[in-house]
Scaffold this motif. Structure first.
Motif, PDB file in Angstrom:
ATOM      1  N   GLY A  94       9.808   3.223   1.125  1.00 25.54           N
ATOM      2  CA  GLY A  94       8.710   2.355   0.714  1.00 25.54           C
ATOM      3  C   GLY A  94       9.080   1.502  -0.497  1.00 25.54           C
ATOM      4  O   GLY A  94      10.257   1.448  -0.905  1.00 25.54           O
ATOM      5  N   GLY A  95       8.080   0.866  -1.062  1.00 27.98           N
ATOM      6  CA  GLY A  95       8.298  -0.034  -2.187  1.00 27.98           C
ATOM      7  C   GLY A  95       8.942   0.652  -3.387  1.00 27.98           C
ATOM      8  O   GLY A  95       9.641   0.000  -4.171  1.00 27.98           O
ATOM      9  N   SER A  96       8.735   1.962  -3.520  1.00 27.69           N
ATOM     10  CA  SER A  96       9.328   2.656  -4.668  1.00 27.69           C
ATOM     11  C   SER A  96      10.848   2.767  -4.519  1.00 27.69           C
ATOM     12  O   SER A  96      11.586   2.655  -5.508  1.00 27.69           O
ATOM     13  N   LYS A 102      16.266  -2.238  -6.777  1.00 21.77           N
ATOM     14  CA  LYS A 102      16.197  -3.488  -7.547  1.00 21.77           C
ATOM     15  C   LYS A 102      16.513  -3.247  -9.028  1.00 21.77           C
ATOM     16  O   LYS A 102      17.168  -4.075  -9.674  1.00 21.77           O
ATOM     17  N   THR A 118       7.315   0.902   4.678  1.00 19.80           N
ATOM     18  CA  THR A 118       5.874   0.710   4.445  1.00 19.80           C
ATOM     19  C   THR A 118       5.615  -0.801   4.517  1.00 19.80           C
ATOM     20  O   THR A 118       6.526  -1.576   4.830  1.00 19.80           O
ATOM     21  N   GLY A 121       6.241  -4.885   0.934  1.00 26.93           N
ATOM     22  CA  GLY A 121       6.763  -6.260   0.881  1.00 26.93           C
ATOM     23  C   GLY A 121       7.799  -6.533  -0.196  1.00 26.93           C
ATOM     24  O   GLY A 121       8.345  -7.638  -0.267  1.00 26.93           O
ATOM     25  N   SER A 122       8.086  -5.549  -1.031  1.00 34.65           N
ATOM     26  CA  SER A 122       9.013  -5.768  -2.149  1.00 34.65           C
ATOM     27  C   SER A 122      10.384  -6.265  -1.679  1.00 34.65           C
ATOM     28  O   SER A 122      11.054  -7.034  -2.375  1.00 34.65           O
ATOM     29  N   ILE A 127      11.082  -9.954  -7.313  1.00 36.79           N
ATOM     30  CA  ILE A 127      10.308  -9.322  -8.396  1.00 36.79           C
ATOM     31  C   ILE A 127      10.774  -7.881  -8.609  1.00 36.79           C
ATOM     32  O   ILE A 127      10.841  -7.096  -7.652  1.00 36.79           O
ATOM     33  N   LYS A 136       3.839  -1.162 -17.578  1.00 38.61           N
ATOM     34  CA  LYS A 136       4.720  -1.639 -16.518  1.00 38.61           C
ATOM     35  C   LYS A 136       5.220  -3.029 -16.880  1.00 38.61           C
ATOM     36  O   LYS A 136       4.434  -3.906 -17.215  1.00 38.61           O
ATOM     37  N   LEU A 155      10.437   3.037  12.379  1.00 38.42           N
ATOM     38  CA  LEU A 155      10.469   3.826  11.137  1.00 38.42           C
ATOM     39  C   LEU A 155       9.095   3.972  10.493  1.00 38.42           C
ATOM     40  O   LEU A 155       8.916   4.763   9.578  1.00 38.42           O
ATOM     41  N   GLY A 158       5.628   7.168  11.502  1.00 39.79           N
ATOM     42  CA  GLY A 158       5.180   8.384  10.814  1.00 39.79           C
ATOM     43  C   GLY A 158       4.340   8.107   9.575  1.00 39.79           C
ATOM     44  O   GLY A 158       3.912   9.048   8.893  1.00 39.79           O
ATOM     45  N   ASN A 170      -2.375  -3.713   0.738  1.00 45.79           N
ATOM     46  CA  ASN A 170      -1.453  -4.181  -0.302  1.00 45.79           C
ATOM     47  C   ASN A 170      -0.764  -5.463   0.179  1.00 45.79           C
ATOM     48  O   ASN A 170      -0.674  -6.476  -0.528  1.00 45.79           O
ATOM     49  N   LEU A 230       4.897 -13.589  -0.890  1.00 40.79           N
ATOM     50  CA  LEU A 230       4.918 -13.150  -2.296  1.00 40.79           C
ATOM     51  C   LEU A 230       6.167 -13.661  -3.010  1.00 40.79           C
ATOM     52  O   LEU A 230       6.124 -14.030  -4.182  1.00 40.79           O
ATOM     53  N   ALA A 254      -0.823   1.150  -3.645  1.00 41.51           N
ATOM     54  CA  ALA A 254      -1.402   0.441  -2.500  1.00 41.51           C
ATOM     55  C   ALA A 254      -2.920   0.621  -2.455  1.00 41.51           C
ATOM     56  O   ALA A 254      -3.665  -0.331  -2.196  1.00 41.51           O
TER      57      ALA A 254
HETATM   58  P1  NAD Z   1       5.896   4.249  -2.040  1.00 37.13           P
HETATM   59  O1  NAD Z   1       7.193   3.610  -1.803  1.00 37.13           O
HETATM   60  O2  NAD Z   1       5.680   4.917  -3.349  1.00 37.13           O
HETATM   61  O3  NAD Z   1       5.614   5.248  -0.835  1.00 37.13           O
HETATM   62  C1  NAD Z   1       4.436   6.034  -0.813  1.00 37.13           C
HETATM   63  C2  NAD Z   1       4.710   7.363  -0.117  1.00 37.13           C
HETATM   64  O4  NAD Z   1       4.926   7.132   1.270  1.00 37.13           O
HETATM   65  C3  NAD Z   1       5.963   8.062  -0.619  1.00 37.13           C
HETATM   66  O5  NAD Z   1       5.674   9.428  -0.725  1.00 37.13           O
HETATM   67  C4  NAD Z   1       6.989   7.813   0.482  1.00 37.13           C
HETATM   68  O6  NAD Z   1       7.957   8.830   0.552  1.00 37.13           O
HETATM   69  C5  NAD Z   1       6.102   7.790   1.701  1.00 37.13           C
HETATM   70  N1  NAD Z   1       6.589   7.011   2.828  1.00 37.13           N
HETATM   71  C6  NAD Z   1       7.253   5.843   2.806  1.00 37.13           C
HETATM   72  N2  NAD Z   1       7.476   5.401   4.043  1.00 37.13           N
HETATM   73  C7  NAD Z   1       6.933   6.317   4.887  1.00 37.13           C
HETATM   74  C8  NAD Z   1       6.826   6.416   6.315  1.00 37.13           C
HETATM   75  N3  NAD Z   1       7.287   5.460   7.118  1.00 37.13           N
HETATM   76  N4  NAD Z   1       6.186   7.488   6.824  1.00 37.13           N
HETATM   77  C9  NAD Z   1       5.665   8.443   6.012  1.00 37.13           C
HETATM   78  N5  NAD Z   1       5.741   8.404   4.666  1.00 37.13           N
HETATM   79  C10 NAD Z   1       6.355   7.347   4.108  1.00 37.13           C
HETATM   80  O7  NAD Z   1       4.669   3.231  -1.880  1.00 37.13           O
HETATM   81  P2  NAD Z   1       4.622   1.690  -1.499  1.00 37.13           P
HETATM   82  O8  NAD Z   1       3.178   1.380  -1.490  1.00 37.13           O
HETATM   83  O9  NAD Z   1       5.442   1.390  -0.326  1.00 37.13           O
HETATM   84  O10 NAD Z   1       5.325   0.975  -2.731  1.00 37.13           O
HETATM   85  C11 NAD Z   1       4.720   0.943  -3.992  1.00 37.13           C
HETATM   86  C12 NAD Z   1       5.700   0.459  -5.036  1.00 37.13           C
HETATM   87  O11 NAD Z   1       6.262  -0.787  -4.632  1.00 37.13           O
HETATM   88  C13 NAD Z   1       5.048   0.224  -6.374  1.00 37.13           C
HETATM   89  O12 NAD Z   1       5.893   0.668  -7.392  1.00 37.13           O
HETATM   90  C14 NAD Z   1       4.887  -1.279  -6.438  1.00 37.13           C
HETATM   91  O13 NAD Z   1       4.840  -1.778  -7.742  1.00 37.13           O
HETATM   92  C15 NAD Z   1       6.097  -1.735  -5.680  1.00 37.13           C
HETATM   93  N6  NAD Z   1       5.959  -3.068  -5.070  1.00 37.13           N
HETATM   94  C16 NAD Z   1       6.773  -4.045  -5.549  1.00 37.13           C
HETATM   95  C17 NAD Z   1       6.698  -5.316  -5.019  1.00 37.13           C
HETATM   96  C18 NAD Z   1       7.644  -6.359  -5.523  1.00 37.13           C
HETATM   97  O14 NAD Z   1       7.680  -7.474  -5.001  1.00 37.13           O
HETATM   98  N7  NAD Z   1       8.437  -6.054  -6.515  1.00 37.13           N
HETATM   99  C19 NAD Z   1       5.790  -5.605  -3.983  1.00 37.13           C
HETATM  100  C20 NAD Z   1       4.974  -4.573  -3.520  1.00 37.13           C
HETATM  101  C21 NAD Z   1       5.069  -3.300  -4.072  1.00 37.13           C
END
Ligand code: NAD
Length: 345
Positions: A94-96, A102, A118, A121-122, A127, A136, A155, A158, A170, A230, A254
Motif C-alpha cells: 500500500g501507500g506506506s 520514496k 491499495t 495512488g502514491s 510527493i 508530517k 493483488l 484480498g 482516498n 495527484l 484513508a
Molecule cells: P497502507 O499502505 O498503510 O496499508 C494499510 C493496510 O493494508 C496495511 O496493513 C497493509 O499491509 C494492508 N494492505 C495493503 N494492501 C493490501 C491488500 N491488497 N490486501 C490486504 N491488505 C493490504 O495504507 P494506504 O492507505 O495504502 O497508504 C497510506 C499511506 O500512503 C499514508 O502514509 C499516506 O500519506 C500515503 N500516501 C501518499 C501519497 C503520495 O502521493 N505521496 C498518496 C496517497 C497516500
C-alpha cells in the motif's frame, strides 16, 4: 482562453490482471543488478514471489512499514540501501510501502519500481512524506516518482471491504481536489472525471464481492487515474486537513480522507463554481458533496471524524493547525461538520 500548468509524469505503467509476472522483465529492462525489496506485512508472500523470479538480484529486503513513514524506519531503510549497494528499489504494498521506498529514494536517488496493492495512488506522484515528533513533512521531488508502476488487480482481491472502501475514497479525494485546482490542465480534469466515474461504478461491486476481478480492475483503473491526477496538479484544503490530522492525531489515513471529503467538497462549492458539476454527473448525483457522502455511506466508508477516532476536544486545535499552514476561512466549521457526519445539504 486556456491558462494551465501540467506537471507531466514520465514513468512507465503496466496494467492488467496477472501483471505481476511482468516485474522481472521490467527490472531487467531498467538494467538493475542489485534490487532492494520493500514490502508491507500483507505483501510478504508477493514480495517472496518477486524475489524468487529475480534469482541473485535481490540484495536487501525491508518488511516493516508504517503509515506516514516514521523517520526512524526511513533512516534504517536508507542505511540498508547504502550498505547493500542496491541500484533499484522495488516496493510492493500500500501507500506506506511506496512511501518508505520514496523516503529511501529521496536520500539515495535510487529509482523505484512500484507494485501497488491499495488505491492510495502514491506510486504515480512525486510527493514524499516523513513523520517525526507528531508532525508530517511532505515535499515534491521528481526523483521519488517511480519510473515504472505495475498494476495487477489480482493483488487487490484480498483487500478487505472496509479498507477497499476507505482507500477508494482516498483515491476519490485526489480526483475531487484536481477539478478545482488553480490552473489545472484540461487533461487532468478529463482524467479526474473519468477516474471518479470508474471508482463510483466499481466500489459498490468491490465491497459487495471483494473477489470480483472485473470490479477490482475498474477500481484500480480509477486509482491509477487518481494517482496520475495527484501527480500532475496541486491539492487544496481537503488534503491539507488530512495531512494535519494524520500527522498530529495519528488517524488512519484513508479513512480520514473518506470522513473529510464530503465536507471539504461542500466547503469548496462556492469557490469551485461550475467545475464540480461534471464531477457530480460522474457520481450520478445532483451535488458533488452529497454524492460523495452517499457513495461513502453505500460502501460503508467513514463519513465522520468521530468514527475514525478524532476527539471532539481536539477540533479547535486541529483547525488552528490547518489555518497556521495557510489561513482559510471556515475551517473550524468544516471540521465540526466532518466530526458530526451529517449528509451535506
Ligand atoms: P497502507 O499502505 O498503510 O496499508 C494499510 C493496510 O493494508 C496495511 O496493513 C497493509 O499491509 C494492508 N494492505 C495493503 N494492501 C493490501 C491488500 N491488497 N490486501 C490486504 N491488505 C493490504 O495504507 P494506504 O492507505 O495504502 O497508504 C497510506 C499511506 O500512503 C499514508 O502514509 C499516506 O500519506 C500515503 N500516501 C501518499 C501519497 C503520495 O502521493 N505521496 C498518496 C496517497 C497516500
Amino acid at each position: 482562453m486556456r491558462d494551465f500548468v501540467l506537471d507531466q509524469p514520465g514513468g512507465r505503467v503496466v496494467f492488467g490482471a496477472g501483471s505481476l509476472d511482468a516485474v522481472p522483465g521490467e527490472v531487467r529492462a531498467l538494467g538493475a543488478e542489485r534490487v532492494m525489496l520493500v514490502n508491507d506485512r500483507h505483501s510478504r508472500t508477493t514480495a517472496e514471489t518477486v524475489a524468487a523470479r529475480l534469482p541473485g538480484l535481490v540484495v536487501a529486503r525491508v518488511g516493516r512499514t508504517a503509515t506516514h513513514v516514521p523517520e526512524h524506519l526511513a533512516a534504517d531503510a536508507v542505511r540498508l540501501a547504502r550498505e547493500s549497494g542496491a541500484d533499484l528499489l522495488v516496493c510492493v504494498g500500500g501507500g506506506s510501502a511506496t512511501g518508505l521506498a520514496k523516503a529511501v529514494a529521496l536520500e539515495t536517488r535510487l529509482r523505484i519500481l512500484a507494485v501497488p496493492t491499495t488505491y492510495a495512488g502514491s506510486e504515480m506522484t512525486p510527493i514524499w512524506g516523513l513523520t517525526g515528533d507528531g508532525r508530517k513533512r511532505t515535499g515534491r521531488d521528481p526523483g521519488v516518482r517511480p519510473v515504472c508502476v505495475v498494476y495487477d488487480p489480482v493483488l487487490t482481491l484480498g483487500l478487505p471491504p472496509a479498507l477497499s472502501a476507505a482507500s477508494g475514497m482516498n483515491a476519490m479525494a485526489h480526483l475531487v481536489e484536481a477539478v478545482y485546482a488553480p490552473r489545472v490542465s484540461p487533461l487532468t480534469v478529463t482524467a479526474a472525471i473519468e477516474g471518479a466515474g470508474a471508482l463510483a461504478r466499481a466500489l459498490p461491486g468491490v465491497v459487495r464481492d471483494p473477489a470480483d476481478l472485473a470490479a477490482r480492475d475498474e477500481a484500480l483503473y480509477g486509482a491509477w487515474l487518481a494517482g496520475w491526477v495527484l501527480g500532475t496538479t496541486t491539492t487544496g484544503i481537503h488534503h491539507r486537513i488530512c495531512h494535519v490530522l494524520g500527522g498530529r492525531y495519528a488517524l488512519p489515513h484513508a479513512a480520514t480522507h473518506s470522513a473529510v471529503l464530503p465536507y471539504a467538497t461542500a466547503h469548496n462549492r462556492e469557490a469551485a463554481g461550475p467545475s464540480l458539476a461534471p464531477l457530480a454527473r460522474a457520481l450520478g448525483a445532483e451535488d458533488a458533496a452529497a454524492g460523495l457522502w452517499d457513495l461513502a455511506v453505500s460502501i460503508g466508508a467513514p463519513t465522520s471524524l468521530a468514527a475514525v477516532g478524532m476527539r471532539e476536544r481536539d477540533l479547535d486545535e486541529a483547525a488552528a493547525l490547518v489555518a497556521a499552514e495557510r489561513p482559510v476561512a471556515g475551517v473550524r466549521d468544516l471540521l465540526r461538520a466532518a466530526y458530526a457526519g451529517a449528509r451535506p445539504s
